[in-house]
Design a protein around this motif. Structure first.
Motif, PDB file in Angstrom:
ATOM      1  N   LEU A  12     -28.488   9.588  36.199  1.00 56.10           N
ATOM      2  CA  LEU A  12     -27.379   8.808  36.262  1.00 56.10           C
ATOM      3  C   LEU A  12     -26.166   9.784  36.651  1.00 56.10           C
ATOM      4  N   GLY A  13     -26.161  10.762  35.746  1.00 59.97           N
ATOM      5  CA  GLY A  13     -25.181  11.924  36.004  1.00 59.97           C
ATOM      6  C   GLY A  13     -25.004  12.348  37.274  1.00 59.97           C
TER       7      GLY A  13
ATOM      8  N   TYR B 128     -26.130  10.991  40.210  1.00 56.28           N
ATOM      9  CA  TYR B 128     -25.803   9.975  40.728  1.00 56.28           C
ATOM     10  C   TYR B 128     -24.084   9.727  40.998  1.00 56.28           C
TER      11      TYR B 128
ATOM     12  N   LEU C 238     -33.324  11.253  30.578  1.00 61.52           N
ATOM     13  CA  LEU C 238     -33.391   9.956  30.967  1.00 61.52           C
ATOM     14  C   LEU C 238     -31.758   9.667  31.533  1.00 61.52           C
ATOM     15  N   SER C 239     -30.819  10.494  31.081  1.00 66.78           N
ATOM     16  CA  SER C 239     -29.370  10.231  31.399  1.00 66.78           C
ATOM     17  C   SER C 239     -29.083  11.119  32.587  1.00 66.78           C
ATOM     18  N   ALA C 240     -29.919  12.205  32.850  1.00 66.97           N
ATOM     19  CA  ALA C 240     -29.514  12.947  34.035  1.00 66.97           C
ATOM     20  C   ALA C 240     -29.444  12.642  35.280  1.00 66.97           C
TER      21      ALA C 240
ATOM     22  N   SER D 191     -33.253  11.575  25.869  1.00 71.95           N
ATOM     23  CA  SER D 191     -31.978  10.893  26.291  1.00 71.95           C
ATOM     24  C   SER D 191     -31.514  11.628  27.274  1.00 71.95           C
ATOM     25  N   SER D 192     -31.417  12.901  27.096  1.00 68.35           N
ATOM     26  CA  SER D 192     -30.995  13.828  28.212  1.00 68.35           C
ATOM     27  C   SER D 192     -31.567  13.705  29.502  1.00 68.35           C
TER      28      SER D 192
END
Length: 71
Positions: A52-53, A55, A48-50, A45-46
């Protein structure tokens, strides 16, 4: 507190790097206590979300970043 004096675009990555370094200092002792299934979920999950963070860090205006970091 550093975000009050420096731009969030510099402070947030610096904080993440120091957190990662401190993680490596406790990792050898903590490995035997790790639940592999839960840790795998957190790591995936980290990862995959990195993006977005990153951006959001690069595109959001500084006042909004300061507000989000202060929460």
């Amino acid at each position: 507190m550093a975000v009050a004096f420096m731009p969030p675009v510099l402070v947030i990555p610096a904080f993440q790097i120091t957190a990662l370094i401190s993680l490596f200092t406790v990792l050898p002792k903590a490995v035997r206590h790790v639940d592999i299934r839960t840790s795998t979920l957190l790591i995936v999950s980290s990862l995959l979300s990195a993006p977005l963070g990153v951006y959001l860090l690069l595109t959001l205006p500084e006042p909004i970043l300061r507000w989000v970091v202060s929460i």
